[in-house]
Design a protein around this motif. Sequence first.
Motif, PDB file in Angstrom:
ATOM      1  N   ARG A  13       0.834  -1.212   0.000  1.00 40.38           N
ATOM      2  CA  ARG A  13       0.000   0.000   0.000  1.00 40.38           C
ATOM      3  C   ARG A  13       0.861   1.251   0.000  1.00 40.38           C
ATOM      4  NH1 ARG A  13      -3.036  -3.044   3.730  1.00 40.38           N
ATOM      5  NH2 ARG A  13      -2.143  -1.864   5.451  1.00 40.38           N
ATOM      6  N   LYS A  14       1.924   1.256   0.793  1.00 39.26           N
ATOM      7  CA  LYS A  14       2.814   2.414   0.853  1.00 39.26           C
ATOM      8  C   LYS A  14       3.497   2.630  -0.495  1.00 39.26           C
ATOM      9  CE  LYS A  14       4.858   5.815   2.873  1.00 39.26           C
ATOM     10  NZ  LYS A  14       4.127   7.050   3.130  1.00 39.26           N
ATOM     11  N   ALA A  15       3.972   1.547  -1.111  1.00 36.27           N
ATOM     12  CA  ALA A  15       4.619   1.660  -2.425  1.00 36.27           C
ATOM     13  C   ALA A  15       3.631   2.178  -3.468  1.00 36.27           C
ATOM     14  CB  ALA A  15       5.192   0.309  -2.855  1.00 36.27           C
ATOM     15  N   ALA A  16       2.398   1.699  -3.428  1.00 38.40           N
ATOM     16  CA  ALA A  16       1.378   2.149  -4.388  1.00 38.40           C
ATOM     17  C   ALA A  16       1.076   3.633  -4.202  1.00 38.40           C
ATOM     18  CB  ALA A  16       0.108   1.320  -4.236  1.00 38.40           C
ATOM     19  N   LYS A  17       0.996   4.076  -2.945  1.00 40.54           N
ATOM     20  CA  LYS A  17       0.728   5.494  -2.662  1.00 40.54           C
ATOM     21  C   LYS A  17       1.884   6.365  -3.175  1.00 40.54           C
ATOM     22  CE  LYS A  17      -0.243   8.747   1.052  1.00 40.54           C
ATOM     23  NZ  LYS A  17      -0.412   8.940   2.497  1.00 40.54           N
ATOM     24  N   LEU A  18       3.111   5.944  -2.900  1.00 43.70           N
ATOM     25  CA  LEU A  18       4.270   6.697  -3.386  1.00 43.70           C
ATOM     26  C   LEU A  18       4.318   6.711  -4.910  1.00 43.70           C
ATOM     27  CD1 LEU A  18       6.920   5.437  -0.818  1.00 43.70           C
ATOM     28  CD2 LEU A  18       6.180   7.812  -1.091  1.00 43.70           C
ATOM     29  N   ALA A  19       3.977   5.594  -5.536  1.00 44.57           N
ATOM     30  CA  ALA A  19       3.974   5.518  -7.004  1.00 44.57           C
ATOM     31  C   ALA A  19       2.987   6.525  -7.581  1.00 44.57           C
ATOM     32  CB  ALA A  19       3.636   4.099  -7.463  1.00 44.57           C
ATOM     33  N   LYS A  20       1.841   6.652  -6.965  1.00 42.84           N
ATOM     34  CA  LYS A  20       0.849   7.634  -7.440  1.00 42.84           C
ATOM     35  C   LYS A  20       1.389   9.051  -7.312  1.00 42.84           C
ATOM     36  CE  LYS A  20      -3.357   4.999  -6.741  1.00 42.84           C
ATOM     37  NZ  LYS A  20      -4.639   4.879  -6.055  1.00 42.84           N
ATOM     38  N   GLN A  21       2.095   9.332  -6.217  1.00 46.22           N
ATOM     39  CA  GLN A  21       2.678  10.658  -6.036  1.00 46.22           C
ATOM     40  C   GLN A  21       3.779  10.917  -7.070  1.00 46.22           C
ATOM     41  OE1 GLN A  21       3.472   9.889  -1.795  1.00 46.22           O
ATOM     42  NE2 GLN A  21       2.335  11.779  -1.355  1.00 46.22           N
ATOM     43  N   ILE A  22       4.570   9.905  -7.356  1.00 45.62           N
ATOM     44  CA  ILE A  22       5.618  10.039  -8.372  1.00 45.62           C
ATOM     45  C   ILE A  22       4.980  10.309  -9.733  1.00 45.62           C
ATOM     46  CG2 ILE A  22       7.402   8.785  -9.662  1.00 45.62           C
ATOM     47  CD1 ILE A  22       7.990   7.270  -6.980  1.00 45.62           C
ATOM     48  N   GLN A  23       3.937   9.566 -10.065  1.00 45.90           N
ATOM     49  CA  GLN A  23       3.251   9.748 -11.348  1.00 45.90           C
ATOM     50  C   GLN A  23       2.635  11.140 -11.454  1.00 45.90           C
ATOM     51  OE1 GLN A  23       0.796   6.267 -10.940  1.00 45.90           O
ATOM     52  NE2 GLN A  23       2.039   5.080 -12.376  1.00 45.90           N
ATOM     53  N   ASP A  57      11.055  15.775  -3.502  1.00 45.32           N
ATOM     54  CA  ASP A  57      11.423  14.472  -2.984  1.00 45.32           C
ATOM     55  C   ASP A  57      10.296  13.873  -2.155  1.00 45.32           C
ATOM     56  OD1 ASP A  57      11.617  16.028  -0.708  1.00 45.32           O
ATOM     57  OD2 ASP A  57      13.571  15.299  -0.123  1.00 45.32           O
ATOM     58  N   LEU A  58      10.378  12.583  -1.995  1.00 43.17           N
ATOM     59  CA  LEU A  58       9.452  11.816  -1.174  1.00 43.17           C
ATOM     60  C   LEU A  58      10.296  10.947  -0.258  1.00 43.17           C
ATOM     61  CD1 LEU A  58       7.129  10.587  -4.057  1.00 43.17           C
ATOM     62  CD2 LEU A  58       6.547  12.318  -2.354  1.00 43.17           C
ATOM     63  N   VAL A  59       9.736  10.540   0.862  1.00 44.95           N
ATOM     64  CA  VAL A  59      10.460   9.654   1.767  1.00 44.95           C
ATOM     65  C   VAL A  59       9.674   8.364   1.927  1.00 44.95           C
ATOM     66  CG1 VAL A  59      11.373   9.347   4.099  1.00 44.95           C
ATOM     67  CG2 VAL A  59      11.561  11.570   2.978  1.00 44.95           C
ATOM     68  N   ALA A  60      10.356   7.259   1.681  1.00 40.89           N
ATOM     69  CA  ALA A  60       9.795   5.926   1.875  1.00 40.89           C
ATOM     70  C   ALA A  60      10.383   5.356   3.169  1.00 40.89           C
ATOM     71  CB  ALA A  60      10.152   5.026   0.699  1.00 40.89           C
ATOM     72  N   PRO A  61       9.641   4.510   3.847  1.00 43.99           N
ATOM     73  CA  PRO A  61      10.167   3.959   5.104  1.00 43.99           C
ATOM     74  C   PRO A  61      11.362   3.020   4.907  1.00 43.99           C
ATOM     75  CG  PRO A  61       7.969   3.072   4.641  1.00 43.99           C
ATOM     76  CD  PRO A  61       8.261   4.116   3.606  1.00 43.99           C
ATOM     77  N   THR A  62      11.460   2.380   3.739  1.00 45.98           N
ATOM     78  CA  THR A  62      12.573   1.467   3.470  1.00 45.98           C
ATOM     79  C   THR A  62      13.042   1.619   2.029  1.00 45.98           C
ATOM     80  OG1 THR A  62      11.211  -0.372   2.687  1.00 45.98           O
ATOM     81  CG2 THR A  62      11.616  -0.264   5.073  1.00 45.98           C
ATOM     82  N   PHE A  63      14.254   1.142   1.785  1.00 43.90           N
ATOM     83  CA  PHE A  63      14.811   1.190   0.441  1.00 43.90           C
ATOM     84  C   PHE A  63      13.986   0.316  -0.507  1.00 43.90           C
ATOM     85  CE2 PHE A  63      17.826   0.402  -2.971  1.00 43.90           C
ATOM     86  CZ  PHE A  63      18.424   1.634  -3.125  1.00 43.90           C
ATOM     87  N   SER A  64      13.563  -0.855  -0.042  1.00 48.70           N
ATOM     88  CA  SER A  64      12.806  -1.753  -0.922  1.00 48.70           C
ATOM     89  C   SER A  64      11.451  -1.161  -1.304  1.00 48.70           C
ATOM     90  CB  SER A  64      12.637  -3.134  -0.293  1.00 48.70           C
ATOM     91  OG  SER A  64      11.886  -3.071   0.885  1.00 48.70           O
ATOM     92  N   ILE A  65      10.809  -0.447  -0.396  1.00 53.45           N
ATOM     93  CA  ILE A  65       9.541   0.208  -0.731  1.00 53.45           C
ATOM     94  C   ILE A  65       9.787   1.325  -1.741  1.00 53.45           C
ATOM     95  CG2 ILE A  65       7.678   1.668   0.179  1.00 53.45           C
ATOM     96  CD1 ILE A  65       7.723  -0.092   2.706  1.00 53.45           C
ATOM     97  N   ALA A  66      10.878   2.066  -1.581  1.00 56.02           N
ATOM     98  CA  ALA A  66      11.214   3.124  -2.539  1.00 56.02           C
ATOM     99  C   ALA A  66      11.447   2.530  -3.924  1.00 56.02           C
ATOM    100  CB  ALA A  66      12.453   3.885  -2.069  1.00 56.02           C
ATOM    101  N   GLU A  67      12.185   1.426  -3.986  1.00 50.23           N
ATOM    102  CA  GLU A  67      12.431   0.769  -5.273  1.00 50.23           C
ATOM    103  C   GLU A  67      11.132   0.276  -5.903  1.00 50.23           C
ATOM    104  OE1 GLU A  67      16.772  -1.219  -5.472  1.00 50.23           O
ATOM    105  OE2 GLU A  67      15.371  -2.213  -4.100  1.00 50.23           O
ATOM    106  N   LYS A  68      10.271  -0.314  -5.088  1.00 45.10           N
ATOM    107  CA  LYS A  68       9.001  -0.835  -5.596  1.00 45.10           C
ATOM    108  C   LYS A  68       8.128   0.302  -6.115  1.00 45.10           C
ATOM    109  CE  LYS A  68       7.473  -4.415  -3.780  1.00 45.10           C
ATOM    110  NZ  LYS A  68       6.971  -5.558  -3.068  1.00 45.10           N
TER     111      LYS A  68
END
Length: 110
Positions: A13-23, A57-68
């Motif tokens: 869910r966190k990765a999907a939310k960040l992806a939407k913000q990136i888009q 910039d955005l902040v993800a809780p982990t590197f793997s979530i940022a990559e995803k």
Amino acid sequence: MADTKQADKHAERKAAKLAKQIQAFSKEHGGAEGQIAHIGQAGTRIVLVGEDGGWGDLVAPTFSIAEKAAEKAELTLHDEFDGEFAAKVVTGPYEWTRMAGIQLGGPSNA
């Protein structure tokens, strides 16, 4: 095992939310590229640079979530924030005033 599934769902869910913000950033700036960097306990920073020179910039809780998130958003990633990639960033008076205030005793940031 239930905790692991719950954590995986939260990460998705966190990765999907960040992806939407990136888009959204990419759409607003005519496209975007990025770079992912660890920032310690705070997580991982996703630096975005738009085709128009805008940045954020955005902040993800982990590197793997940022990559995803970057993968889901189809964001082109750079290993380093240097060279041609860094040269795309457009700064204005606001950024220069803040930088000068910090470095040269100019106006404070507060």
